[in-house]
Design a protein around this motif. Structure first.
Motif, PDB file in Angstrom:
ATOM      1  N   ALA A  71       0.835  -1.204   0.000  1.00 47.00           N
ATOM      2  CA  ALA A  71       0.000   0.000   0.000  1.00 47.00           C
ATOM      3  C   ALA A  71       0.867   1.251   0.000  1.00 47.00           C
ATOM      4  N   LYS A  72       1.973   1.205   0.733  1.00 45.61           N
ATOM      5  CA  LYS A  72       2.874   2.348   0.822  1.00 45.61           C
ATOM      6  C   LYS A  72       3.562   2.601  -0.520  1.00 45.61           C
ATOM      7  N   LYS A  73       3.887   1.536  -1.245  1.00 40.61           N
ATOM      8  CA  LYS A  73       4.531   1.666  -2.550  1.00 40.61           C
ATOM      9  C   LYS A  73       3.611   2.364  -3.548  1.00 40.61           C
ATOM     10  N   LYS A  74       2.326   2.042  -3.475  1.00 42.40           N
ATOM     11  CA  LYS A  74       1.370   2.534  -4.460  1.00 42.40           C
ATOM     12  C   LYS A  74       0.930   3.966  -4.225  1.00 42.40           C
ATOM     13  N   GLN A  75       1.102   4.503  -3.023  1.00 46.52           N
ATOM     14  CA  GLN A  75       0.640   5.857  -2.770  1.00 46.52           C
ATOM     15  C   GLN A  75       1.613   6.898  -3.308  1.00 46.52           C
ATOM     16  N   LYS A  76       1.054   7.997  -3.816  1.00 39.58           N
ATOM     17  CA  LYS A  76       1.883   9.049  -4.379  1.00 39.58           C
ATOM     18  C   LYS A  76       1.906  10.218  -3.406  1.00 39.58           C
ATOM     19  N   ILE A  77       3.087  10.693  -3.085  1.00 40.70           N
ATOM     20  CA  ILE A  77       3.243  11.811  -2.164  1.00 40.70           C
ATOM     21  C   ILE A  77       3.355  13.092  -2.978  1.00 40.70           C
ATOM     22  N   ILE A  78       2.431  14.021  -2.728  1.00 42.94           N
ATOM     23  CA  ILE A  78       2.456  15.300  -3.435  1.00 42.94           C
ATOM     24  C   ILE A  78       3.167  16.314  -2.552  1.00 42.94           C
ATOM     25  N   GLU A  79       4.224  16.898  -3.093  1.00 44.78           N
ATOM     26  CA  GLU A  79       4.983  17.894  -2.347  1.00 44.78           C
ATOM     27  C   GLU A  79       4.505  19.287  -2.710  1.00 44.78           C
ATOM     28  N   LEU A  80       4.741  20.224  -1.807  1.00 44.91           N
ATOM     29  CA  LEU A  80       4.432  21.626  -2.068  1.00 44.91           C
ATOM     30  C   LEU A  80       5.758  22.345  -2.282  1.00 44.91           C
ATOM     31  N   LYS A  81       5.988  22.780  -3.513  1.00 47.45           N
ATOM     32  CA  LYS A  81       7.208  23.509  -3.855  1.00 47.45           C
ATOM     33  C   LYS A  81       6.885  24.999  -3.798  1.00 47.45           C
ATOM     34  N   GLU A  82       7.845  25.786  -3.315  1.00 51.96           N
ATOM     35  CA  GLU A  82       7.614  27.225  -3.218  1.00 51.96           C
ATOM     36  C   GLU A  82       8.534  27.980  -4.159  1.00 51.96           C
ATOM     37  N   ILE A  83       7.970  28.972  -4.838  1.00 50.90           N
ATOM     38  CA  ILE A  83       8.747  29.864  -5.691  1.00 50.90           C
ATOM     39  C   ILE A  83       8.534  31.272  -5.165  1.00 50.90           C
ATOM     40  N   ARG A  84       9.633  31.954  -4.853  1.00 49.03           N
ATOM     41  CA  ARG A  84       9.552  33.305  -4.294  1.00 49.03           C
ATOM     42  C   ARG A  84       9.877  34.340  -5.363  1.00 49.03           C
ATOM     43  N   LEU A  85       9.068  35.371  -5.397  1.00 55.80           N
ATOM     44  CA  LEU A  85       9.252  36.462  -6.338  1.00 55.80           C
ATOM     45  C   LEU A  85       9.321  37.779  -5.568  1.00 55.80           C
ATOM     46  N   SER A  86       9.861  38.807  -6.215  1.00 55.39           N
ATOM     47  CA  SER A  86       9.823  40.148  -5.623  1.00 55.39           C
ATOM     48  C   SER A  86       9.016  41.028  -6.570  1.00 55.39           C
ATOM     49  N   PRO A  87       8.431  42.132  -6.082  1.00 56.52           N
ATOM     50  CA  PRO A  87       7.573  42.950  -6.939  1.00 56.52           C
ATOM     51  C   PRO A  87       8.298  43.600  -8.114  1.00 56.52           C
ATOM     52  N   ASN A  88       9.602  43.822  -8.014  1.00 53.03           N
ATOM     53  CA  ASN A  88      10.314  44.456  -9.130  1.00 53.03           C
ATOM     54  C   ASN A  88      11.106  43.424  -9.937  1.00 53.03           C
ATOM     55  N   ILE A  89      10.468  42.273 -10.208  1.00 54.05           N
ATOM     56  CA  ILE A  89      11.114  41.206 -10.981  1.00 54.05           C
ATOM     57  C   ILE A  89      11.068  41.558 -12.472  1.00 54.05           C
ATOM     58  N   ASP A  90      12.129  41.231 -13.175  1.00 51.68           N
ATOM     59  CA  ASP A  90      12.204  41.528 -14.598  1.00 51.68           C
ATOM     60  C   ASP A  90      11.571  40.378 -15.396  1.00 51.68           C
ATOM     61  N   THR A  91      11.264  40.605 -16.667  1.00 53.21           N
ATOM     62  CA  THR A  91      10.561  39.621 -17.492  1.00 53.21           C
ATOM     63  C   THR A  91      11.326  38.315 -17.642  1.00 53.21           C
ATOM     64  N   ASN A  92      12.633  38.401 -17.898  1.00 52.21           N
ATOM     65  CA  ASN A  92      13.416  37.176 -18.077  1.00 52.21           C
ATOM     66  C   ASN A  92      13.498  36.367 -16.788  1.00 52.21           C
ATOM     67  N   ASP A  93      13.632  37.059 -15.655  1.00 52.57           N
ATOM     68  CA  ASP A  93      13.655  36.354 -14.371  1.00 52.57           C
ATOM     69  C   ASP A  93      12.309  35.673 -14.127  1.00 52.57           C
ATOM     70  N   LEU A  94      11.235  36.381 -14.470  1.00 49.35           N
ATOM     71  CA  LEU A  94       9.891  35.823 -14.300  1.00 49.35           C
ATOM     72  C   LEU A  94       9.712  34.587 -15.189  1.00 49.35           C
ATOM     73  N   ASN A  95      10.233  34.655 -16.417  1.00 52.85           N
ATOM     74  CA  ASN A  95      10.136  33.499 -17.325  1.00 52.85           C
ATOM     75  C   ASN A  95      10.908  32.304 -16.795  1.00 52.85           C
ATOM     76  N   THR A  96      12.055  32.555 -16.164  1.00 51.80           N
ATOM     77  CA  THR A  96      12.841  31.478 -15.555  1.00 51.80           C
ATOM     78  C   THR A  96      12.043  30.813 -14.431  1.00 51.80           C
ATOM     79  N   LYS A  97      11.419  31.642 -13.600  1.00 52.16           N
ATOM     80  CA  LYS A  97      10.607  31.120 -12.486  1.00 52.16           C
ATOM     81  C   LYS A  97       9.397  30.350 -13.021  1.00 52.16           C
ATOM     82  N   ILE A  98       8.805  30.840 -14.091  1.00 53.59           N
ATOM     83  CA  ILE A  98       7.659  30.150 -14.708  1.00 53.59           C
ATOM     84  C   ILE A  98       8.099  28.788 -15.232  1.00 53.59           C
ATOM     85  N   GLY A  99       9.295  28.721 -15.817  1.00 49.75           N
ATOM     86  CA  GLY A  99       9.832  27.444 -16.301  1.00 49.75           C
ATOM     87  C   GLY A  99      10.025  26.444 -15.168  1.00 49.75           C
ATOM     88  N   ALA A 100      10.528  26.939 -14.040  1.00 52.25           N
ATOM     89  CA  ALA A 100      10.717  26.063 -12.871  1.00 52.25           C
ATOM     90  C   ALA A 100       9.364  25.571 -12.361  1.00 52.25           C
TER      91      ALA A 100
END
Length: 165
Positions: A71-100
């Motif tokens: 039963a333990k093998k068959k269950q899938k663990i969903i993790e919560l990943k966090e991505i931090r941004l700042s309000p003055n983020i540039d477009t390329n940095d935002l695109n990198t974060k979107i890719g991640a």
């Protein structure tokens, strides 16, 4: 509980083959188990009267551990990943974060996007909300907003989950 540990006056007994032997005193049930050179194991202690089964206890425990591992093998663990941004983020940095974030969501994880504010940025908190909206819009093909953007102290955050097909 097994054998002498069972203190109930009457128990419902099930044989090794799964056949109902009926309700009988626990002493008699224990005697039947000993004659078969097996153990009397309490299977359903909350039932009225409690249900006991005549089985090999060692084999029973082994099977139980094996089922738990499967039963333990068959269950899938969903993790919560966090991505931090700042309000003055540039477009390329935002695109990198979107890719991640796209990579995390495609692997089946939830993604929490946090827009952090420091110092004077706090005064313009609501004018930066569009960054999170743009982020969700960019990922709308594979992700859906689970928790909409919400102010939490010095940050605004939202949670994205994989879109169900």
């Amino acid at each position: 509980m097994i054998n002498e540990q069972i203190k109930d006056k009457e128990v419902r007994v099930v044989s090794e083959s799964g056949e109902q032997l009926g309700i009988m005193p626990s002493r008699e049930a224990l005697r039947l188990a000993q004659e078969a050179e097996l153990d009397l194991v309490k299977i359903a202690p909350t039932a009225k009267p409690p249900v006991c089964k005549i089985i090999d206890y060692g084999k029973f425990k082994y099977e139980q551990v094996r089922k738990d591992k499967e039963a333990k093998k068959k269950q899938k663990i969903i993790e919560l990943k966090e991505i931090r941004l700042s309000p003055n983020i540039d477009t390329n940095d935002l695109n990198t974060k979107i890719g991640a974030a796209r990579k995390f969501v495609s692997k089946g994880n939830k993604v929490k996007i946090t827009l952090r504010f420091r110092g004077r940025e706090m005064a313009h908190m609501h004018s930066s909300k569009h960054i999170l909206d743009d982020f969700a819009e960019q990922l709308s093909d594979i992700a859906v907003v689970e928790k909409p953007s919400k102010v939490e102290g010095r940050s605004i955050s939202m949670v994205l989950t994989e879109k169900k097909q």
